[in-house]
Design a protein around this motif. Sequence first.
Motif, PDB file in Angstrom:
ATOM      1  N   VAL A 150       0.091 -24.637   3.138  1.00 37.35           N
ATOM      2  CA  VAL A 150       0.366 -24.691   4.566  1.00 37.35           C
ATOM      3  C   VAL A 150       0.197 -23.304   5.181  1.00 37.35           C
ATOM      4  O   VAL A 150       0.544 -22.289   4.574  1.00 37.35           O
ATOM      5  CB  VAL A 150       1.811 -25.188   4.795  1.00 37.35           C
ATOM      6  CG1 VAL A 150       2.236 -24.984   6.237  1.00 37.35           C
ATOM      7  CG2 VAL A 150       1.924 -26.652   4.407  1.00 37.35           C
TER       8      VAL A 150
ATOM      9  N   ARG B 252       1.891 -22.453  -2.071  1.00 36.52           N
ATOM     10  CA  ARG B 252       2.348 -23.519  -2.977  1.00 36.52           C
ATOM     11  C   ARG B 252       2.260 -24.894  -2.332  1.00 36.52           C
ATOM     12  O   ARG B 252       1.974 -25.878  -2.999  1.00 36.52           O
ATOM     13  CB  ARG B 252       3.775 -23.254  -3.436  1.00 36.52           C
ATOM     14  CG  ARG B 252       3.831 -22.368  -4.663  1.00 36.52           C
ATOM     15  CD  ARG B 252       5.257 -22.224  -5.155  1.00 36.52           C
ATOM     16  NE  ARG B 252       5.299 -21.435  -6.370  1.00 36.52           N
ATOM     17  CZ  ARG B 252       5.184 -20.110  -6.413  1.00 36.52           C
ATOM     18  NH1 ARG B 252       5.021 -19.422  -5.308  1.00 36.52           N
ATOM     19  NH2 ARG B 252       5.219 -19.474  -7.559  1.00 36.52           N
ATOM     20  N   SER B 253       2.536 -24.971  -1.039  1.00 36.70           N
ATOM     21  CA  SER B 253       2.412 -26.275  -0.392  1.00 36.70           C
ATOM     22  C   SER B 253       1.138 -26.353   0.447  1.00 36.70           C
ATOM     23  O   SER B 253       0.907 -27.342   1.133  1.00 36.70           O
ATOM     24  CB  SER B 253       3.658 -26.584   0.452  1.00 36.70           C
ATOM     25  OG  SER B 253       3.925 -25.541   1.342  1.00 36.70           O
TER      26      SER B 253
ATOM     27  N   VAL C 289       0.785 -24.034  12.159  1.00 38.18           N
ATOM     28  CA  VAL C 289       1.307 -25.300  11.632  1.00 38.18           C
ATOM     29  C   VAL C 289       2.816 -25.268  11.839  1.00 38.18           C
ATOM     30  O   VAL C 289       3.478 -24.325  11.413  1.00 38.18           O
ATOM     31  CB  VAL C 289       0.998 -25.448  10.125  1.00 38.18           C
ATOM     32  CG1 VAL C 289       1.596 -26.742   9.576  1.00 38.18           C
ATOM     33  CG2 VAL C 289      -0.504 -25.391   9.878  1.00 38.18           C
TER      34      VAL C 289
ATOM     35  N   GLY D 292      13.087 -29.387   3.757  1.00 34.52           N
ATOM     36  CA  GLY D 292      12.535 -28.896   2.502  1.00 34.52           C
ATOM     37  C   GLY D 292      11.384 -27.932   2.675  1.00 34.52           C
ATOM     38  O   GLY D 292      10.658 -27.654   1.726  1.00 34.52           O
ATOM     39  N   PHE D 293      11.235 -27.438   3.906  1.00 30.87           N
ATOM     40  CA  PHE D 293      10.068 -26.632   4.226  1.00 30.87           C
ATOM     41  C   PHE D 293      10.395 -25.141   4.142  1.00 30.87           C
ATOM     42  O   PHE D 293      11.193 -24.632   4.913  1.00 30.87           O
ATOM     43  CB  PHE D 293       9.596 -26.967   5.646  1.00 30.87           C
ATOM     44  CG  PHE D 293       8.117 -27.051   5.757  1.00 30.87           C
ATOM     45  CD1 PHE D 293       7.506 -28.265   5.964  1.00 30.87           C
ATOM     46  CD2 PHE D 293       7.342 -25.922   5.624  1.00 30.87           C
ATOM     47  CE1 PHE D 293       6.129 -28.360   6.055  1.00 30.87           C
ATOM     48  CE2 PHE D 293       5.971 -26.009   5.712  1.00 30.87           C
ATOM     49  CZ  PHE D 293       5.359 -27.226   5.930  1.00 30.87           C
TER      50      PHE D 293
ATOM     51  N   GLN E  73      12.198 -21.946  -2.670  1.00 28.93           N
ATOM     52  CA  GLN E  73      12.541 -23.308  -2.267  1.00 28.93           C
ATOM     53  C   GLN E  73      13.760 -23.263  -1.347  1.00 28.93           C
ATOM     54  O   GLN E  73      14.567 -22.354  -1.425  1.00 28.93           O
ATOM     55  CB  GLN E  73      12.827 -24.158  -3.506  1.00 28.93           C
ATOM     56  CG  GLN E  73      11.557 -24.365  -4.328  1.00 28.93           C
ATOM     57  CD  GLN E  73      11.829 -24.974  -5.679  1.00 28.93           C
ATOM     58  OE1 GLN E  73      12.961 -25.236  -6.027  1.00 28.93           O
ATOM     59  NE2 GLN E  73      10.775 -25.197  -6.433  1.00 28.93           N
ATOM     60  N   SER E  74      13.874 -24.268  -0.497  1.00 27.76           N
ATOM     61  CA  SER E  74      14.946 -24.256   0.504  1.00 27.76           C
ATOM     62  C   SER E  74      16.314 -24.534  -0.109  1.00 27.76           C
ATOM     63  O   SER E  74      17.346 -24.164   0.442  1.00 27.76           O
ATOM     64  CB  SER E  74      14.647 -25.290   1.590  1.00 27.76           C
ATOM     65  OG  SER E  74      14.471 -26.572   0.989  1.00 27.76           O
TER      66      SER E  74
END
Lengths: 338, 243
Positions: A139, A136-137, A127, A27-28, A256-257
């Motif tokens: 990261v 959004r996340s 990361v 989901g990354f 999104q994935s």
Amino acid sequence: MSLLRIDAAGPGTTLQDAGRHGYLRYGFTAAGPMDPLAHATANRALDNPPGAPAIEVSLAGLAVSAEEAPLGVALAGGEFRIALDGEPVPPAAVLTLRPGSTLTVRAGRAGAWCTLAVAGRIDVPPVLGSVATHTRSGVGGLNGRALQAGDALRIGEARPGPGEVHALVAPWLDRPPEEIRVVLGPQDDAFAADQIAAFLAGPWTVTPRGDRMACFLDGTPLTHARGYNIVSDGIAMGAIQVPGEGRPIVLMADRQSTGGYPKIATVIGPDLGRLAQAQAGTRLRFRAVSVAEAVAARRAEAEALAPPVAREPLVRSAFTPEFLLGRNLIGGVVDGAA
Amino acid sequence: MALPRLLDAGEAALVAEFGDRVDPAISDRVLGLDDALRADPPAGLRETVPTYRSLMIHYDPLVLDRDALAARVRALAEGMEAGGEGAGRHAGARWTLPVCYDPDLAEDIGAVAEAIGRPAAEVAALHAGAEYRVYMYGFAPGFAYLGGLPEALAVSRRATPRPPHPANALMIGGGLAAVATVPMPTGWYVVGRTPVRLYRPDQDDPFPVAVGDTLRFSPVDAATFASLEARAAAGESVARREP
């Protein structure tokens, strides 16, 4: 060691490398550059490794300065207004940023993203193997966020650039956004033939709503043959999904994935940057090509970037009126004095 | 079961689609193909993304020819149909995750109880009594879509999204269940919390639970949750895994 200081940064300017690959199955999002060709060109112009971290400047602009040591810088992407201590610089260029000087990058008449690469290694902890920022996340990049005034990036193995500003000879960056090539599918069978034709006929207008996640298009809405609820499947960068209300959304670097709207077509890799650079209000059409044609375009792009990027020095006295108009010199002088 | 449809998602991704619904038999095929491709990846294969019904195969088209990849996928799928290697049910790990259903933590369990006309304790018992398969990840890092939710808990999604859910929430909505790691606004209902992190970027295995693994939930009270949460925050693994 040298330091690149962020003196001013509008929203949406982030560190990006080639992307965080291998984790879509968790989901990354991969993130990575919106305009991969501009990112690759800027790094290539400095002999950096392919996919090295660079700054992706948004329309909101950026001002940077170097500390401790002179720093080679390359710029590539849209037709941004770039200035070194107020002196205009071509939108695709290499230069040396000396301590005490300021480089400004501002929105210009065309293009939405400008890659700023530095000669050396931007030292930011990766990361999951990448420094690509996905805000959004939260990261990647600096603490998972966009760059802001006051940030300082350490540059390992910094090298100076040329003594004078040089323009990059990179004709492949001249990409009018009017026509975007796509491969139909994977869910083109969710649309009747006349709707596929309407999709390709367009025209579609880029709306101001876009960001690193998606490009939203306006035009005559498309209709689905059998509803728009499908069981989620994978999303490639450039996938064009058609939600219930019928206006296409092109999913970009921060997508999104996986997702659940039918995807009528996918923008080919070589035209992702072309689309990303289209400013709000741009009218465009899609043209369907085969996978083989798309691969040939990819190959041509790889061949263009294989040799070193040619550069030519700027001879200030030789500026043509067209060049000066193109650089919006009057605005630049006013801005420089402000 | 028929062979997968092969669909191009541009010139750098190929979709092998085994069906168009949420179904354990379809998921088995997706994961079987995924296992087989990853066991012996062709040069130029970048990464694969298993979903409910399809496998998205990202590849470098300057290294791996589309038709060669398609032929490879077809051959592997035919091998699975013929009962060859990878034909069996995907053998994932089995996990037991502690979950707290206390309404203070399971913020929406009351709303679900009301929607299905049963007490909150029964919602918790139904949820904890089932066995779930991780069908896919999506939406956000460590957001695991689960199959296996009891029919009685098949509430529709919210009409409008709720504010960001807490970290490591057990959620249900639209007949599906999920473990949601990173807080995000959501149209689902939070019915439990686990101290287990499905995404922990500071560890050697940032994603401990794989697609195809099986999850069971073991109810704990709020005090136990708090102590497990503290241990998990310190980096300890608080889930039980059977190979």
